[in-house]
Write an enzyme that holds these catalytic residues in place. Structure first.
Site, PDB file in Angstrom:
ATOM      1  CG  ASN A 126      39.792   9.043  32.615  1.00 34.27           C
ATOM      2  OD1 ASN A 126      39.045   9.426  33.143  1.00 34.27           O
ATOM      3  ND2 ASN A 126      40.079   9.901  31.251  1.00 34.27           N
ATOM      4  CE  LYS A 153      34.597  12.447  31.956  1.00 34.67           C
ATOM      5  NZ  LYS A 153      35.155  13.559  32.707  1.00 34.67           N
ATOM      6  CE  LYS A 155      33.343  14.868  28.333  1.00 31.72           C
ATOM      7  NZ  LYS A 155      32.909  15.784  29.461  1.00 31.72           N
ATOM      8  CG  ASP A 182      30.922  13.745  31.975  1.00 30.85           C
ATOM      9  OD1 ASP A 182      29.856  14.061  32.386  1.00 30.85           O
ATOM     10  OD2 ASP A 182      31.892  14.482  31.764  1.00 30.85           O
ATOM     11  CG  ASN A 184      29.913  17.000  29.838  1.00 32.30           C
ATOM     12  OD1 ASN A 184      30.338  16.340  28.961  1.00 32.30           O
ATOM     13  ND2 ASN A 184      30.437  17.467  30.941  1.00 32.30           N
ATOM     14  CD  GLU A 208      32.656  13.245  35.194  1.00 33.74           C
ATOM     15  OE1 GLU A 208      33.082  14.553  35.126  1.00 33.74           O
ATOM     16  OE2 GLU A 208      33.349  12.380  35.152  1.00 33.74           O
ATOM     17  CG  ASP A 234      32.621  17.297  36.987  1.00 35.23           C
ATOM     18  OD1 ASP A 234      33.205  18.248  37.754  1.00 35.23           O
ATOM     19  OD2 ASP A 234      33.029  17.196  35.856  1.00 35.23           O
ATOM     20  CE  LYS A 258      36.259  19.060  34.825  1.00 34.06           C
ATOM     21  NZ  LYS A 258      35.199  18.017  35.162  1.00 34.06           N
TER      22      LYS A 258
END
Length: 347
Positions: A126, A153, A155, A182, A184, A208, A234, A258
């Protein structure tokens, strides 16, 4: 005796990396290098982009953990575990060990773990689009799609309306690509389900880990049920025990793995196997590593890639300088290096 050396780095980014936890302009960490019998192994320790640390101090921390240990001992990694070796440091050391072992046998790193099975030669990736105006997001997406990338992806952050406009603009311009978002861990649980329901018409591949650190897995299960948007975990997936808890609670549709957080390739593969046994596939993503860490990630993705779930490893373009020339994205993919071991060499 094996030669194990640690080399700190401090590298500027070519553009600020903006996300829910701040803005990053540099990446720091260290490279582990193991060399013996004409074979070389490499690994990288890089903390999360928002964590600031002195790379020289990071090396000293690793050297203290290594004191008195033999890297060639069969239980070397077990001994490091007894010393509570942090995951990022273990990632560097284990990657150096495993890639050295592979090189010594004339195998690529992925082949060392494949048990004779074929590995993927190219890993679809991605592209990362950071917090920006809708027009800027569309322009960035257009550049990525022209390179063959089919998954974006994006943010996200606290500005709910801005996020809706960004996703809508990308989907309007590119109706056929996959979009994953995502936040976060920045979303308030009070409105996360409502936000996802508003985003649902845009056909998100997944969202995510949107909720704050420490959110119970049962809350993620409820979010999946209420929002009807796939949820990827994640930050919560730190080891097999955490993955087992998420699976037991029905908290995730996808695991985002990760190497730096899990502590290396062997641990990542263990979590991926566990997830797959329960119907949850995995996506390997970067922690904004240098070419060394990204290449380990490509080897990992070659072992666990699920068709349609592109890996998040195309982040080398954020670096103004790197430790080795990065592999270029070709037709939306990163290629597995052909050489033995990790398949790259440092200058």
């Amino acid at each position: 005796m094996a030669v194990l050396s640690l080399h700190p780095y401090h590298l500027p980014l070519s553009q600020p990396y903006r996300w829910a936890k701040g803005v990053q302009t540099h990446r720091t960490g260290f490279i582990a290098r193991m060399a013996l019998d004409g074979a070389t192994g490499l690994g990288e320790a890089a903390l999360l982009p928002h964590v600031l640390h002195d790379p020289a101090a990071f090396v000293r921390q690793a050297e203290a953990l290594l004191e008195g240990l033999d890297p060639l001992a069969p239980d070397w990694l077990d001994q490091l575990a007894l010393r509570e070796c942090p995951p990022a440091i273990r990632c560097a050391l284990s990657s150096a060990l495993f890639s050295w072992q592979a090189a010594r046998q004339g195998l690529r790193l992925a082949e060392l773990f494949a048990g004779g099975d074929m590995v993927e030669e190219a890993v679809p990736v991605n592209a990362l689009v950071t917090d920006a105006t809708p027009d800027a997001c569309v322009a960035a997406t257009r550049a990525h799609v022209s390179a063959g990338i089919q998954t974006i992806k994006l943010k996200c952050g606290h500005d709910r309306d801005a996020d809706l406009r960004r996703v809508a603009a990308i989907r309007d311009a590119f109706p056929d690509i996959a979009i994953r978002i995502d936040p976060n861990q920045s979303w308030d649980p009070a409105w996360a389900a409502s936000q996802l329901r508003q985003l649902r018409p845009f056909g998100l591949q997944y969202c995510e880990e949107p909720l704050p650190p420490g959110t119970p897995m049962v809350t993620y299960r409820r979010l999946r049920e209420e929002a009807e948007v796939p949820i990827a975990l994640d930050e919560s997936i730190t080891d097999t025990a955490a993955a087992e808890l998420a699976l037991t609670q029905g908290a995730a549709d996808v695991f985002v793995l990760k190497l730096q957080r899990l502590g290396g390739l062997d641990r990542l593969l263990a979590v991926a196997r566990l997830g797959r046994a329960h119907g949850v596939d995995s996506v390997v993503t970067s922690t904004m590593e240098t070419t060394v860490g990204i290449t380990v990630g490509v080897h990992a993705a070659a072992l666990v890639q699920t068709p349609g779930l592109d890996s998040g490893l195309a982040t080398s373009s954020f670096f103004a300088d790197n430790l080795a020339p990065p592999e270029a994205v070709f037709d939306g993919c990163l290629s597995l290096p052909p050489g033995a071991g990790l398949g790259i060499a440092l200058a």
